[in-house]
Design an enzyme around this catalytic site. Structure first.
Site, PDB file in Angstrom:
ATOM      1  N   GLY A 268     -23.507 -19.653  62.350  1.00 36.68           N
ATOM      2  CA  GLY A 268     -22.998 -20.975  62.008  1.00 36.68           C
ATOM      3  C   GLY A 268     -21.852 -20.833  61.023  1.00 36.68           C
ATOM      4  O   GLY A 268     -21.591 -19.738  60.498  1.00 36.68           O
ATOM      5  N   LEU A 269     -21.203 -21.945  60.763  1.00 41.94           N
ATOM      6  CA  LEU A 269     -20.051 -21.944  59.856  1.00 41.94           C
ATOM      7  C   LEU A 269     -20.439 -21.430  58.467  1.00 41.94           C
ATOM      8  O   LEU A 269     -21.608 -21.522  58.077  1.00 41.94           O
ATOM      9  CB  LEU A 269     -19.510 -23.368  59.716  1.00 41.94           C
ATOM     10  N   SER A 270     -19.456 -20.951  57.749  1.00 35.97           N
ATOM     11  CA  SER A 270     -19.676 -20.579  56.353  1.00 35.97           C
ATOM     12  C   SER A 270     -20.172 -21.828  55.611  1.00 35.97           C
ATOM     13  O   SER A 270     -19.584 -22.902  55.744  1.00 35.97           O
ATOM     14  CB  SER A 270     -18.355 -20.087  55.746  1.00 35.97           C
ATOM     15  N   GLY A 271     -21.247 -21.686  54.886  1.00 38.04           N
ATOM     16  CA  GLY A 271     -21.793 -22.822  54.137  1.00 38.04           C
ATOM     17  C   GLY A 271     -22.751 -23.687  54.938  1.00 38.04           C
ATOM     18  O   GLY A 271     -23.269 -24.689  54.432  1.00 38.04           O
TER      19      GLY A 271
ATOM     20  N   GLY B 132     -25.698 -22.845  55.866  1.00 40.96           N
ATOM     21  CA  GLY B 132     -27.055 -22.672  55.332  1.00 40.96           C
ATOM     22  C   GLY B 132     -27.774 -21.423  55.812  1.00 40.96           C
ATOM     23  O   GLY B 132     -28.963 -21.245  55.559  1.00 40.96           O
ATOM     24  N   LYS B 133     -27.050 -20.530  56.471  1.00 39.68           N
ATOM     25  CA  LYS B 133     -27.677 -19.331  57.042  1.00 39.68           C
ATOM     26  C   LYS B 133     -28.405 -18.511  55.970  1.00 39.68           C
ATOM     27  O   LYS B 133     -29.580 -18.198  56.109  1.00 39.68           O
ATOM     28  CB  LYS B 133     -26.610 -18.434  57.715  1.00 39.68           C
TER      29      LYS B 133
ATOM     30  N   SER C 150     -20.733 -15.128  63.270  1.00 41.84           N
ATOM     31  CA  SER C 150     -20.630 -14.867  64.723  1.00 41.84           C
ATOM     32  C   SER C 150     -20.141 -16.077  65.524  1.00 41.84           C
ATOM     33  O   SER C 150     -20.920 -16.706  66.240  1.00 41.84           O
ATOM     34  CB  SER C 150     -21.943 -14.324  65.295  1.00 41.84           C
TER      35      SER C 150
HETATM   36  P1  ADP Z   1     -23.970 -19.659  54.714  1.00 42.84           P
HETATM   37  O1  ADP Z   1     -24.864 -18.495  54.480  1.00 42.84           O
HETATM   38  O2  ADP Z   1     -24.172 -20.272  56.068  1.00 42.84           O
HETATM   39  O3  ADP Z   1     -22.536 -19.386  54.421  1.00 42.84           O
HETATM   40  P2  ADP Z   1     -25.214 -20.704  52.355  1.00 42.84           P
HETATM   41  O4  ADP Z   1     -26.675 -20.559  52.648  1.00 42.84           O
HETATM   42  O5  ADP Z   1     -24.574 -19.687  51.462  1.00 42.84           O
HETATM   43  O6  ADP Z   1     -24.417 -20.828  53.723  1.00 42.84           O
HETATM   44  O7  ADP Z   1     -24.941 -22.138  51.708  1.00 42.84           O
HETATM   45  C1  ADP Z   1     -25.503 -23.316  52.222  1.00 42.84           C
HETATM   46  C2  ADP Z   1     -25.495 -24.406  51.153  1.00 42.84           C
HETATM   47  O8  ADP Z   1     -25.998 -25.606  51.716  1.00 42.84           O
HETATM   48  C3  ADP Z   1     -26.375 -24.069  49.956  1.00 42.84           C
HETATM   49  O9  ADP Z   1     -25.754 -24.536  48.774  1.00 42.84           O
HETATM   50  C4  ADP Z   1     -27.640 -24.880  50.226  1.00 42.84           C
HETATM   51  O10 ADP Z   1     -28.314 -25.239  49.051  1.00 42.84           O
HETATM   52  C5  ADP Z   1     -27.072 -26.114  50.922  1.00 42.84           C
HETATM   53  N1  ADP Z   1     -28.003 -26.788  51.845  1.00 42.84           N
HETATM   54  C6  ADP Z   1     -28.179 -28.121  51.928  1.00 42.84           C
HETATM   55  N2  ADP Z   1     -29.095 -28.442  52.858  1.00 42.84           N
HETATM   56  C7  ADP Z   1     -29.515 -27.277  53.389  1.00 42.84           C
HETATM   57  C8  ADP Z   1     -30.473 -26.959  54.403  1.00 42.84           C
HETATM   58  N3  ADP Z   1     -31.164 -27.887  55.043  1.00 42.84           N
HETATM   59  N4  ADP Z   1     -30.635 -25.662  54.716  1.00 42.84           N
HETATM   60  C9  ADP Z   1     -29.930 -24.691  54.081  1.00 42.84           C
HETATM   61  N5  ADP Z   1     -29.016 -24.927  53.111  1.00 42.84           N
HETATM   62  C10 ADP Z   1     -28.816 -26.221  52.746  1.00 42.84           C
END
Ligand code: ADP
Length: 197
Positions: A33-36, A38-39, A107
């Site tokens: 999924g996109l950066s941010g 929630g992965k 990815s």
């Molecule tokens: P990624 O790894 O996809 O780049 P991150 O996990 O680092 O994303 O960041 C996701 C952000 O979104 C975090 O600040 C997290 O607290 C917030 N967030 C909000 N809702 C959710 C959710 N349902 N699941 C996961 N993260 C969430």
């Protein structure tokens, strides 16, 4: 396959042997999924939960891999493909060792994920961590969206580098609609069923 290389197979303990030892199957949860989106957040929460249940896990995070095994790669399409190839091969090794591998990598394209699936094989499970670009940009966990929108980062996924969702993932987690706990529990429930021997 390169010339003069003869991988051993017959004398090795197989995945099933490791799974029996661990008491559960090995699979790869390919979180994309996109950066941010929630992965990483979901991956960490899930790993902690699985660990507390005595399940053998390995978390592979794209950023961490890029600090080591893929540290010579850029974000060009060719290098993204190589990045995924290496991550897939590493995931496969851990899966064959009977682990629940939680892979957290952007990815971005269907082709790239198909490549991962082909390398990993039947243990591959595609987990679409889905949040719209605007939501991820608003969260801007690492400050990357601000920089990308200002033109300071090239090849940024969802902006000037493509992102394709999935129509039929193993599971989709819509993180802008459900909170972390709900997303993690949905995934946990389905994983626990999948890894039963
Ligand atoms: P990624 O790894 O996809 O780049 P991150 O996990 O680092 O994303 O960041 C996701 C952000 O979104 C975090 O600040 C997290 O607290 C917030 N967030 C909000 N809702 C959710 C959710 N349902 N699941 C996961 N993260 C969430």
């Amino acid at each position: 396959m390169q010339e003069n290389i003869f991988p051993i197979k017959h004398t090795l303990l197989q995945q099933l042997d490791k799974e029996k030892l661990n008491g559960h199957k090995g699979i790869v949860l390919w979180m994309f999924g996109l950066s941010g989106s929630g992965k990483t957040t979901i991956a960490r929460a899930l790993e902690n939960e699985l660990y507390s249940k005595g399940i053998h896990t390995k978390l592979l995070d794209g950023d961490n891999l890029r600090a080591g095994i893929t540290n010579n790669l850029t974000f060009s399409i060719e290098d993204r493909v190589e990045n995924i190839r290496r991550a897939s091969e590493v995931s496969k090794l851990f899966m064959e060792n009977g682990n629940v591998v939680i892979c957290s990598l952007v990815s971005p394209t269907k082709d790239i994920r198909k490549q991962a699936q082909e390398i990993i094989g039947k243990g591959f499970r595609e987990v679409f961590v889905n949040a719209p670009f605007e939501v991820c940009a608003e969260r801007d966990v690492k400050g990357l969206y601000k920089k990308a929108l200002a033109g300071e980062i090239k090849n940024f996924t969802g902006l000037d580098s493509p992102f394709e969702g999935s129509e039929n993932p193993f599971i989709e987690l819509r993180t802008h609609e459900k909170d972390l706990e709900t997303c993690k529990n949905e995934l946990l429930e389905i994983v626990l069923k999948e890894i039963q021997l």
